[in-house]
Design an enzyme around this catalytic site. Structure first.
Site, PDB file in Angstrom:
ATOM      1  N   ARG A 169       0.851  -1.196   0.000  1.00  0.00           N
ATOM      2  CA  ARG A 169       0.000   0.000   0.000  1.00  0.00           C
ATOM      3  C   ARG A 169       0.888   1.248   0.000  1.00  0.00           C
ATOM      4  NH1 ARG A 169      -5.380  -0.151   3.331  1.00  0.00           N
ATOM      5  NH2 ARG A 169      -6.283   0.309   1.314  1.00  0.00           N
ATOM      6  N   GLN A 229      -0.828   2.345  -6.193  1.00  0.00           N
ATOM      7  CA  GLN A 229      -2.267   2.594  -6.066  1.00  0.00           C
ATOM      8  C   GLN A 229      -3.051   2.064  -7.260  1.00  0.00           C
ATOM      9  OE1 GLN A 229      -2.769   6.776  -5.309  1.00  0.00           O
ATOM     10  NE2 GLN A 229      -2.408   6.557  -3.109  1.00  0.00           N
ATOM     11  N   ASP A 288      -3.817  -1.670  -6.820  1.00  0.00           N
ATOM     12  CA  ASP A 288      -4.414  -2.048  -5.542  1.00  0.00           C
ATOM     13  C   ASP A 288      -5.807  -2.652  -5.762  1.00  0.00           C
ATOM     14  OD1 ASP A 288      -5.363  -2.325  -2.987  1.00  0.00           O
ATOM     15  OD2 ASP A 288      -5.038  -0.235  -2.389  1.00  0.00           O
ATOM     16  N   SER A 294      -8.499  -2.366  -2.901  1.00  0.00           N
ATOM     17  CA  SER A 294      -9.249  -1.112  -2.858  1.00  0.00           C
ATOM     18  C   SER A 294     -10.285  -1.037  -3.969  1.00  0.00           C
ATOM     19  CB  SER A 294      -8.288   0.076  -2.958  1.00  0.00           C
ATOM     20  OG  SER A 294      -7.511   0.190  -1.782  1.00  0.00           O
ATOM     21  N   TYR A 327      -4.388   0.247   7.756  1.00  0.00           N
ATOM     22  CA  TYR A 327      -5.383  -0.547   8.470  1.00  0.00           C
ATOM     23  C   TYR A 327      -5.331  -0.230   9.960  1.00  0.00           C
ATOM     24  CZ  TYR A 327      -5.648  -3.381   4.231  1.00  0.00           C
ATOM     25  OH  TYR A 327      -5.817  -3.797   2.935  1.00  0.00           O
TER      26      TYR A 327
END
Length: 366
Positions: free
Chosen positions: A105, A110, A113, A116, A210
């Site tokens: 992450r 991104q 990912d 997500s 997280y």
């Protein structure tokens, strides 16, 4: 049913020099036909024995892995903590495997990912399910016959899925409040037009964005403080989860029993133990006066957009692993943080340290 590559992105891979083969009927569940793949430059082929790279949503089964030639790479979701036997088989057959859950992450990753991108779909779907099950309007309605007050929705967990659930419920007109154990989440909740619930407890910031695990004493105190907010809600949506670990139990059945008749609870984390005591993945159960919907493979309930987003993640990570010149074409650089972080097995070894240690422990005890 999701698919790992959609027709509109086939050209991205052929443009890199790959020949793209698609299993017959692979895209049917996401409303993509074999003809569309062919028109986009792919071939329809069911034989994986000559493949250099195999991409999928779920990991291949052991029988299929044993058909692959040594050195073939697989890219998919791969829940290593619950699939140790499969990881051992990938190691023993000399298959290189990459797990989309393990993509670091970091800013540079991104676009790769997949957790997500799929959480985005799941969060939207949760709000739609709640609105569909609740037998009242989400928005306020002012009519000549009187005013109908808006529904009150509480969302627990403000990661990607939770924020999308908040945004969707707000767009539908509900009055939304939300809670997350991370301090930074409060501002994100407010930015979506919802009220951030402040329990005045210590925040729990963890690695990788997280939340870290809480003690049982804090969990009990949190449940006590959340109880009145949940009792006053028409709809409750829970989205708290950490990949590879059991979901935290945030709401007891006793708390649900305090909700009003006709209330709805949507537990996105039901597959991994559930945020709500008594929820069952893939089923609707009744607790007190509330209907409790347990999520199961929720992104696949919207296979078109989920596949499109996941396919873009796949194309992006394959592009990273493609040589800019020379041979071989697929040439992952294991000095790259993203490549190294997402690799589970390579050249007969387990490269993901936690998985290697867990498998060695299980093999020793056996």
């Amino acid at each position: 049913m999701r698919v790992a590559l959609v027709p509109e992105l086939v050209g991205k891979l052929t443009g890199l020099g790959y020949e793209v083969a698609v299993q017959p009927g692979a895209g049917v569940g996401s409303l993509s036909s074999d003809e569309e793949y062919v028109e986009s430059g792919a071939i329809i082929e069911d034989d994986l024995s000559s493949a250099d790279v195999v991409v999928s949503v779920q990991p291949l089964d052991i029988a299929t892995i044993r058909l692959l030639k040594q050195g073939t790479a697989t890219v998919s979701f791969l829940p290593v903590s619950t699939e140790l036997g499969l990881v051992a088989d990938l190691r023993d057959t000399g298959v290189t495997s990459f797990a989309m859950e393990l993509v670091p992450r970091i800013s540079r990753a991104q676009s790769m990912d997949a957790l997500s991108s799929q959480a985005l779909v799941a969060g939207y779907r949760c709000a739609i399910v709640a609105a569909g099950m609740l037998r009242r309007f989400f928005p306020q309605n002012m009519t000549a016959a009187g005013t109908i007050q808006p529904a009150k929705v509480v969302v627990l967990g403000a990661g990607v899925a939770g924020l999308q659930a908040i945004a969707t419920a707000r767009r539908l007109g509900a009055v939304v409040s939300a809670y997350d154990v991370r301090a930074a989440a409060a501002e994100e909740i407010r930015s979506m037009g919802a009220k951030a619930i402040d329990l005045e407890l210590e925040t729990l910031e963890g690695a990788g964005g997280y939340a870290r695990e809480m003690t049982e004493d804090r969990a009990a105190r949190q449940r006590d403080l959340l109880a009145p907010h949940i009792a006053a809600a028409d709809g409750l949506i829970t989205t708290a989860a950490v990949p590879g670990r059991q979901a935290p139990m945030l709401v007891t059945s006793a708390m649900v029993e305090q909700m009003r008749p006709g209330s709805v609870v949507v537990d996105l984390a039901a597959e991994t133990g559930g945020n709500v005591e008594g929820s069952v993945a893939g089923e609707v159960v009744r607790i007190g006066h509330a209907q409790v919907w347990g999520g199961r493979n929720v992104p696949s309930q919207m296979p078109g957009p989920a596949s499109r987003l996941y396919a873009q993640n796949i194309v992006n990570i394959l592009t990273l692993m493609t040589a800019k010149e020379g041979e071989p074409l697929f040439a992952p650089d294991f000095d790259d943080e993203i490549v190294a972080g997402s690799c589970v097995t390579h050249a007969g070894e387990i490269r993901h340290a936690p998985t290697r240690e867990a498998l060695e422990g299980s093999e020793t005890s056996a």
